[in-house]
Design a protein around this motif. Structure first.
Motif, PDB file in Angstrom:
ATOM      1  N   ILE A 106      12.329  -5.324  -4.152  1.00 57.49           N
ATOM      2  CA  ILE A 106      11.407  -5.329  -2.757  1.00 57.49           C
ATOM      3  C   ILE A 106      10.138  -5.782  -3.287  1.00 57.49           C
ATOM      4  O   ILE A 106       9.716  -6.800  -2.707  1.00 57.49           O
ATOM      5  CB  ILE A 106      11.411  -4.023  -2.061  1.00 57.49           C
TER       6      ILE A 106
ATOM      7  N   GLN B 293      15.342  -2.396  -6.285  1.00 55.93           N
ATOM      8  CA  GLN B 293      15.746  -2.912  -5.271  1.00 55.93           C
ATOM      9  C   GLN B 293      15.146  -4.402  -4.717  1.00 55.93           C
ATOM     10  O   GLN B 293      15.599  -4.817  -3.726  1.00 55.93           O
ATOM     11  CB  GLN B 293      15.616  -1.993  -3.785  1.00 55.93           C
TER      12      GLN B 293
ATOM     13  N   ILE C 133       0.915  -1.143  -0.118  1.00 53.65           N
ATOM     14  CA  ILE C 133       0.058  -0.119  -0.041  1.00 53.65           C
ATOM     15  C   ILE C 133       0.889   1.133  -0.091  1.00 53.65           C
ATOM     16  O   ILE C 133       1.747   1.379   0.831  1.00 53.65           O
ATOM     17  CB  ILE C 133      -0.909   0.105   1.147  1.00 53.65           C
ATOM     18  N   MET C 134       0.667   2.142  -0.972  1.00 52.75           N
ATOM     19  CA  MET C 134       1.259   3.284  -0.747  1.00 52.75           C
ATOM     20  C   MET C 134       0.255   4.590  -0.784  1.00 52.75           C
ATOM     21  O   MET C 134      -0.521   4.636  -1.505  1.00 52.75           O
ATOM     22  CB  MET C 134       2.040   3.630  -2.057  1.00 52.75           C
ATOM     23  N   THR C 135       0.269   5.193   0.207  1.00 48.00           N
ATOM     24  CA  THR C 135      -0.569   6.409   0.402  1.00 48.00           C
ATOM     25  C   THR C 135       0.069   7.779   0.269  1.00 48.00           C
ATOM     26  O   THR C 135       1.159   7.696   0.723  1.00 48.00           O
ATOM     27  CB  THR C 135      -1.361   6.389   1.557  1.00 48.00           C
ATOM     28  N   PHE C 136      -0.771   8.575  -0.477  1.00 42.19           N
ATOM     29  CA  PHE C 136      -0.283   9.928  -0.507  1.00 42.19           C
ATOM     30  C   PHE C 136      -0.952  11.139  -0.201  1.00 42.19           C
ATOM     31  O   PHE C 136      -2.508  10.755  -0.306  1.00 42.19           O
ATOM     32  CB  PHE C 136       0.231  10.393  -1.998  1.00 42.19           C
TER      33      PHE C 136
ATOM     34  N   LEU D 243       6.458  11.056  -8.970  1.00 39.47           N
ATOM     35  CA  LEU D 243       7.054  10.842  -7.499  1.00 39.47           C
ATOM     36  C   LEU D 243       6.490   9.183  -7.534  1.00 39.47           C
ATOM     37  O   LEU D 243       7.193   8.462  -7.121  1.00 39.47           O
ATOM     38  CB  LEU D 243       6.202  11.519  -6.422  1.00 39.47           C
TER      39      LEU D 243
ATOM     40  N   ASP E 276      12.109   2.484  -7.289  1.00 39.98           N
ATOM     41  CA  ASP E 276      12.816   2.011  -5.850  1.00 39.98           C
ATOM     42  C   ASP E 276      12.433   0.646  -5.678  1.00 39.98           C
ATOM     43  O   ASP E 276      13.283  -0.140  -5.147  1.00 39.98           O
ATOM     44  CB  ASP E 276      12.177   2.932  -4.808  1.00 39.98           C
ATOM     45  N   LEU E 277      11.078   0.320  -5.695  1.00 41.43           N
ATOM     46  CA  LEU E 277      10.655  -1.017  -5.175  1.00 41.43           C
ATOM     47  C   LEU E 277      11.076  -2.080  -6.312  1.00 41.43           C
ATOM     48  O   LEU E 277      11.754  -3.133  -5.784  1.00 41.43           O
ATOM     49  CB  LEU E 277       9.076  -1.081  -5.200  1.00 41.43           C
TER      50      LEU E 277
ATOM     51  N   ARG F  73       9.087   6.122  -6.815  1.00 43.68           N
ATOM     52  CA  ARG F  73       8.881   5.245  -5.639  1.00 43.68           C
ATOM     53  C   ARG F  73       8.814   3.749  -6.367  1.00 43.68           C
ATOM     54  O   ARG F  73       9.285   2.803  -5.761  1.00 43.68           O
ATOM     55  CB  ARG F  73       7.487   5.305  -4.850  1.00 43.68           C
TER      56      ARG F  73
END
Ligand SMILES: Nc1nc2c(ncn2[C@@H]2O[C@H](COP(=O)(O)OP(=O)(O)O)[C@@H](O)[C@H]2O)c(=O)[nH]1
Lengths: 695, 227
Positions: free
Chosen positions: B119, B117, B94-97, B106, B113-114, B110
Motif C-alpha cells: 500500500i 500489502q 498520515i497516521m494519527t494515534f 502498534l 501492514d502497509l 501498522r
C-alpha cells in the motif's frame, strides 16, 4: 410586524445514525410543549417520532426529508431544520445548512466521533455553521464524555470544552453540574420535566472548581471584560459575562461548547435548549449572502430589514398530507397572505394564498412572515432552491451552479400503469432535487436516472414504488465519466458540400484550450467579418453539440474554452447549418490534438472499523485504487480516510461486511473528478469502440 | 519531481537531506506552541518534493489538522497549492494515534501492514509529539532499532519541553530528552526570542554544519529571516 430577531434560532440537529437524533428531537418538542406524550422511537405504540415523517426513512433509519418544525422555548422561537443524514443527498444537505444559523452536533457518549460525525462536521465547517456538541446516551455502559470531548478536539479539530460535568454516569447518571452557574442540576418527574437546582455534591466540588477555572480561562479569550473580571478572581463573576464570551467564541467558530445528557432518560435536554438560546446565533448575528443576478452573481449581505424588498429561499418541497408544501426561509422584507411574489429563476409571478407554520403536531395558519422566519407556503409551483422576491430586484440565494451527477442507471417500468406513475414520480423528484436528473437515452430508448451516489438513486427508486406505485426494473449503475483536454490545440476546418442544388460552405479556425473553472466557454475573436455576425452563434452551437459526447468514451466533455479567430464564408452556400457542421469538424480536429483524457468521479471515503481489522480494510481500499490519506486510531477503533474512484466502490458494503464480520461502517461523499489511469482509460475506450461497432 | 522547498527553509542550512547509508535520526525539541510541527512538516514536504515517501505519525492530533499543516505551510512558504502538484498526495500518509494507544508494537504492526500489502512504503518517518515523558529509554531504543531495520532513510521526532524543568544534557538538550540525546544524530532546539524564533543546532551528523549555530526564524513562516 416588528419582530425581535434576537429571539429567533434556526437550528439543525446532526448526528451519526443511531446517536439519538430522533429521540432528542422528540424530547425537545415535548419540553417545548408541542407533543403531549413521548413516543419511543420505533416504539411499541407505532406512532414514532414526529420529524421522520416518511415511512421509508423510518425503515432505513435515515432521515431524508428536511422539513422544518417550529417550537417555542420560553420566549424563543426555534425552528428545527431536519438535516438529511446521508451525504449522498449533497444538495439537500447543502440547502439545509444554508437555511440554518447554528447546529447541534450529537455524539454517542460511548462511540464518540464516528464516520458520519466527521463528514457532517466537515460540511458544517464548509458552511461556517456555529455549533454546540451534545454528548448523548450518557446512561450507556462505557459512557465517557471526557473522552468524547477529546475526540472532538483531536478528530474534528474543534476547540471543544465541556461546560458541564456529569453527576454519576452510565446507569447511575443523575444529572450534571453546570460549570457556569456552579450548581448541580437534576431532572425530576416522569419525563424529567421538573428541574431541580442544588449545591454541587461535596465530593465533586474541587474537580468542578478546577474545570470551571480552565473553562473560564479558555473563554476569556473571547471577551476582554471577562478577562479583566478574572483578574479579580473567578468566584463572583456574572454568568452573563461568561455566556456572552462563549457565545462570541461559538459564533466566530473558534469555540465549541460541549453539553451532555441522555435524551432517552430525559436528562439534560432543557439545558441544551438553554444553550441553543445562549450560544447559538440569531439571524442577525451572522451574515447571509445573496447573489445579485444583475451583477454577475456578485455577493451582497441581506439586511433582515422588514422594510426592504422581500428575499425568500424555497429550500424544500414536500408532498404531504396537506398537499404540496413549499418550505421557505425569509432573509429580508415581509410576506403577507395574498401577496404576489416573483420567482427569480423563471421570472414568473406567483400569488401566495396561504402560509402556515409547521408545528410537530399541527399546522398553524398565519397571515404574514418576515426575516428569519421559516414557514411553509401552499400551492406555489416552483423547484427546490428557487428564490422569491418582490418586484424591482433580481437576486438569488443560491448559485445556479449544480454539481453534475456522478452515477446513473437505466429504469424500465413493469407495465403501462407503472410507466404513467413513473413519469409522475420523476417529474416530482427532479423538481425537489436538482442533483437528481432524468432523461431518455435516444440510442436505447431507456429512461436513465442520475444522481450523486448509489444510495441517492436507491432511495428514489424505493419512493417510486412506495409513493407512486411505480414498479421498475433497474439496470446496473454506471459511473458518469467526463472527458477533458490537457493542452492548447489549433483548428482550421472547412466544411464544403456540393450536392445538387445549393451547397454548404463554412470555414472555422481558432483554438481550444483547457479551462479550470466551468465547463465551456466560447470566445469570439473574429475581426473583419471573416465569419459573418449571424453565423457566430452557429459556431458556438456547433461546439456545444460536439461536447455532449466525447470521442474517447462517449462521455460529456468539460473544461474547454473555444476561441474562433478566423474563417471564411460563401455568399450563397454559407448557412447556420454549414457553420455548425464546420465548427463540429473543427472541434473534432482540435480535440484529438489537445491530448484528451477521461476523468472519473472520486469519492472521499471514511471507514470506521475496530482496530484489529485496520490492515485488511486498508488492503481493500488499496485494491480499489484508493489513496489512503490517513488513519486515526484510538485504541479500539480506527477511522480510515481515503479517496477512492466511485467506479471501484460498487459492492463495497458487502466486501466490508465480510472483511470485518459486519463491524465496520463507511460513508462517502463526492470529492472531485480526476483523470483515470491509462489502463482504465484504455479499457473504457475499447468498450466504447465496441459499442459503436455493434450499436 | 525535482522541485524544492523555499530556499529560506532552515533545513537547507542543516544539510539533512536523506543520507545514504545509516538512517539519520533527528529530534526537534521545544516548549509547546513554538512550531515543532512546522519544522517537521518542512522536512516532510522537502522529502515529498524530492520524490520520497513520508509516513507522518501524529500523536494526539487528527488527520484533518495534520493535513492542514501541510496545506498551509506549502502555501505560505512556497506559494503552492499542495493539491495541484501532480502525484504529491501519494507521497504521504498520515497516521494519527490517541496518546494512550501509541506504542512501538502498534506502529510496527501498522507499518508492516502497509509495506506487506504494497500500500505504501515509506522512506522517511515523522513522529510528531512522541511522549518522551512516559516512555522509557528502552521503548525508544526499540523504536529506533525498528526504523533501522526497515531501511528508512530518516526519522524525525518532536518532543515537548517544559519551562519549569530546567535539566539539560552536556550539549544543551533539555528534559525530557536530556538523558537520551545519544540516540539521535541531529538535535534542534527551538526557543522564542523577541519577535523571532531561534533554532539552535545542538547536534548534527553533517561535517558541513557547525554545531552550536543559531538560526533566526520568522515566527509567521518559520523561514530564516533575511539579513
Ligand atoms: N441508552 C440510551 N439510548 C438512547 C438514547 N437516545 C436514544 N437512544 C436509543 O438509541 C436508538 C437510536 O435512537 P434514534 O433517536 O432513533 O437515533 P437517530 O438514528 O440518530 O435518529 C434508539 O433505540 C433509542 O431509543 C440515550 O440517551 N440513551
Amino acid at each position: 410586524m416588528n419582530k425581535d430577531l434576537s429571539k429567533v434560532r434556526n437550528i439543525g440537529i446532526s448526528a451519526h445514525i443511531d446517536s439519538g437524533k430522533t429521540t432528542l428531537t422528540e424530547r425537545i418538542l415535548f419540553y417545548t410543549n408541542r407533543i403531549h406524550a413521548i413516543h419511543e422511537v420505533r416504539g411499541k405504540d407505532g406512532v414514532g417520532a414526529t420529524m421522520d415523517s416518511m415511512e421509508l426513512e423510518r425503515e432505513r433509519g435515515i432521515t431524508i426529508q428536511s422539513a422544518a418544525t417550529h417550537c417555542t422555548w420560553k420566549n424563543i422561537d426555534i425552528n428545527i431544520i431536519d438535516t438529511p443524514g446521508h451525504v449522498d443527498f449533497t444538495v439537500e444537505v447543502e440547502r439545509a445548512l444554508r437555511v440554518l444559523d447554528g447546529a447541534v452536533l450529537i455524539l454517542d457518549s460511548v462511540a464518540g466521533v464516528q464516520s458520519q460525525s466527521i463528514t457532517v462536521n466537515r460540511q458544517m465547517t464548509r458552511y461556517n455553521v456555529p455549533r454546540i456538541a451534545f454528548i448523548n446516551k450518557c446512561d450507556r455502559t462505557g459512557a465517557n464524555p471526557y473522552k468524547v470531548t477529546g475526540m472532538l478536539r483531536d478528530k474534528l479539530d474543534l476547540n471543544a470544552h465541556l461546560v458541564q460535568m456529569p453527576i454519576g454516569l452510565e446507569a447511575n447518571l443523575q444529572g450534571m453540574v453546570d460549570l457556569i452557574l456552579m450548581k448541580a442540576v437534576y431532572f425530576d418527574g416522569d419525563n424529567g420535566e421538573n428541574i431541580r437546582m442544588e449545591e454541587i455534591p461535596a465530593e465533586m466540588a474541587d474537580e468542578a472548581a478546577e474545570r470551571r477555572e480552565a473553562l473560564l480561562e479558555e473563554v476569556s479569550m473571547y471577551s476582554e471584560e471577562l478577562m479583566e473580571a478574572l483578574l479579580e478572581g473567578s468566584d463572583n463573576i456574572d454568568p452573563a459575562l461568561i455566556y456572552s464570551a462563549i457565545r462570541r467564541g461559538t459564533i466566530d467558530l473558534e469555540f465549541t461548547p460541549v453539553m451532555m445528557g441522555s435524551a432517552y432518560k430525559n436528562k439534560g435536554v432543557q439545558l441544551l435548549l438553554e444553550a441553543v438560546e445562549l450560544f447559538l446565533p440569531s439571524p442577525t448575528d451572522i451574515t447571509n449572502n445573496a447573489l445579485d443576478l444583475n451583477d454577475g452573481e456578485k455577493e451582497f449581505a441581506v439586511t433582515n430589514n422588514p422594510e426592504d424588498p422581500l428575499i425568500m429561499l424555497a429550500f424544500k418541497l414536500e408532498d404531504g398530507r396537506y398537499g404540496q408544501l413549499t418550505y421557505v426561509r425569509t432573509y429580508q422584507g415581509e410576506l403577507h397572505k395574498g401577496d404576489t411574489v416573483i420567482n427569480s429563476r423563471t421570472g414568473k409571478k406567483v400569488r401566495v394564498g396561504r402560509l402556515c407554520r409547521m408545528h410537530s403536531d399541527e399546522m398553524e395558519e398565519i397571515d404574514e412572515c418576515g426575516s428569519g422566519d421559516i414557514v411553509a407556503l401552499f400551492g406555489v409551483d416552483c423547484a427546490s432552491g428557487d428564490t422569491f422576491t418582490t418586484e424591482g430586484i433580481n437576486v438569488s440565494m443560491t448559485s445556479m451552479h449544480i454539481p453534475e451527477p456522478v452515477i446513473s442507471l437505466a429504469i424500465v417500468p413493469a407495465d403501462n400503469k407503472a410507466q404513467v406513475n413513473m413519469s409522475k414520480a420523476l417529474n416530482r423528484f427532479t423538481k425537489e432535487d436538482p442533483t437528481f436528473k432524468t432523461f431518455v437515452d435516444h440510442e436505447t430508448g431507456e429512461t436513465i436516472i442520475s444522481g450523486m451516489g448509489e444510495l441517492h438513486l436507491e432511495v428514489y427508486i424505493e419512493r417510486m414504488k412506495r409513493e407512486y406505485q411505480a414498479e421498475v426494473a433497474v439496470g446496473a449503475p454506471q459511473v458518469a465519466y467526463r472527458e477533458t483536454i490537457s493542452q492548447h490545440a489549433d483548428f482550421n476546418y472547412t466544411h464544403k458540400k456540393q450536392t445538387g442544388g445549393s451547397g454548404q460552405f463554412g470555414r472555422v479556425a481558432g483554438f481550444m484550450e483547457p479551462m479550470e473553472e466551468g465547463d465551456y466557454e466560447f470566445v469570439d475573436k473574429i475581426v473583419g467579418g471573416s465569419i459573418p455576425r449571424e453565423f457566430i452563434s452557429s459556431c458556438d452551437k456547433g461546439f456545444q453539440k460536439s461536447m455532449i459526447k466525447g470521442a474517447l468514451c462517449g462521455a460529456p466533455i468539460v473544461g474547454v474554452r473555444c476561441t474562433v479567430n478566423d474563417g471564411s464564408f460563401h455568399a450563397v452556400d454559407s448557412s447556420d447549418v454549414a457553420f455548425q457542421l464546420a465548427s463540429a469538424g473543427a472541434f473534432r480536429e482540435g480535440y484529438m490534438k489537445a491530448k484528451p483524457t477521461i476523468m472519473e468521479p472520486i469519492m472521499k471515503v471514511a471507514v470506521e472499523v475496530p482496530s484489529e481489522f485496520q490492515g485488511p480494510v486498508m488492503g481493500s481500499i488499496n485494491q480499489r485504487r484508493g489513496m489512503i490519506i490517513g488513519t486515526n486510531e484510538d485504541g479500539s477503533y480506527s477511522v480510515i480516510e481515503a479517496e477512492v474512484p466511485l467506479s471501484e466502490m460498487f459492492g463495497y458494503s458487502t466486501n466490508l461486511r465480510s472483511l470485518t464480520q459486519g463491524k465496520a461502517e463507511f460513508t462517502m461523499e463526492f470529492a472531485n473528478f480526476k483523470p483515470v489511469p491509462k489502463s482504465v482509460g484504455d479499457e473504457l475506450i475499447k468498450k466504447y469502440e465496441e459499442e459503436r461497432k455493434n450499436g | 519531481m525535482g522541485s524544492q522547498l523555499n530556499e529560506k527553509a532552515p533545513l537547507h542550512a542543516l544539510d539533512i537531506s536523506a543520507s545514504t547509508q545509516d538512517p539519520s535520526i533527528g529530534l526537534v525539541i521545544a516548549r509547546a506552541g513554538l512550531g515543532k510541527t512546522a519544522i517537521l512538516v518542512q522536512f516532510a514536504l522537502d522529502n515529498m518534493l524530492q520524490g520520497n515517501k513520508v509516513l507522518h505519525v501524529a500523536i494526539g492530533a487528527g488527520v484533518e489538522k495534520t493535513r492542514t499543516w501541510y496545506e498551509d505551510l506549502l502555501r505560505t512558504i512556497n506559494g503552492e497549492d499542495i493539491e495541484e502538484i501532480p502525484g504529491i498526495m501519494k507521497q504521504r500518509m498520515i497516521m494519527t494515534f490517541q496518546e494512550s494507544s501509541f506504542s512501538k508494537a502498534l506502529l510496527a504492526e501498522r507499518f508492516n501492514d502497509l509495506v506487506d500489502q504494497d500500500i505504501f512504503s515509506p522512506d522517511c518517518l515523522i513522529i510528531d509529539d512522541y511522549d518522551f515523558e512516559n516512555c522509557s529509554r528502552s521503548d525508544l531504543e526499540e523504536l529506533i532499532a525498528f526504523i533501522k531495520e526497515r531501511n528508512l532513510q530518516m526519522a524525525w521526532f518532536s518532543a515537548t519541553s517544559h519551562r519549569e524543568d530546567d535539566r539539560k544534557s552536556a550539549s544543551g538538550v533539555p528534559a525530557p530528552c536530556n538523558e537520551i540525546e545519544d540516540l539521535f544524530n541531529n538535535v534542534l532546539f527551538i526557543s522564542p526570542a523577541e519577535k523571532e524564533i531561534t533554532l539552535d543546532i545542538l547536534k548534527s551528523d553533517s561535517s558541513k554544519v557547525k554545531v552550536g549555530t543559531s538560526l533566526h526564524l520568522d515566527p509567521s513562516t518559520m523561514l530564516i529571516k533575511k539579513g
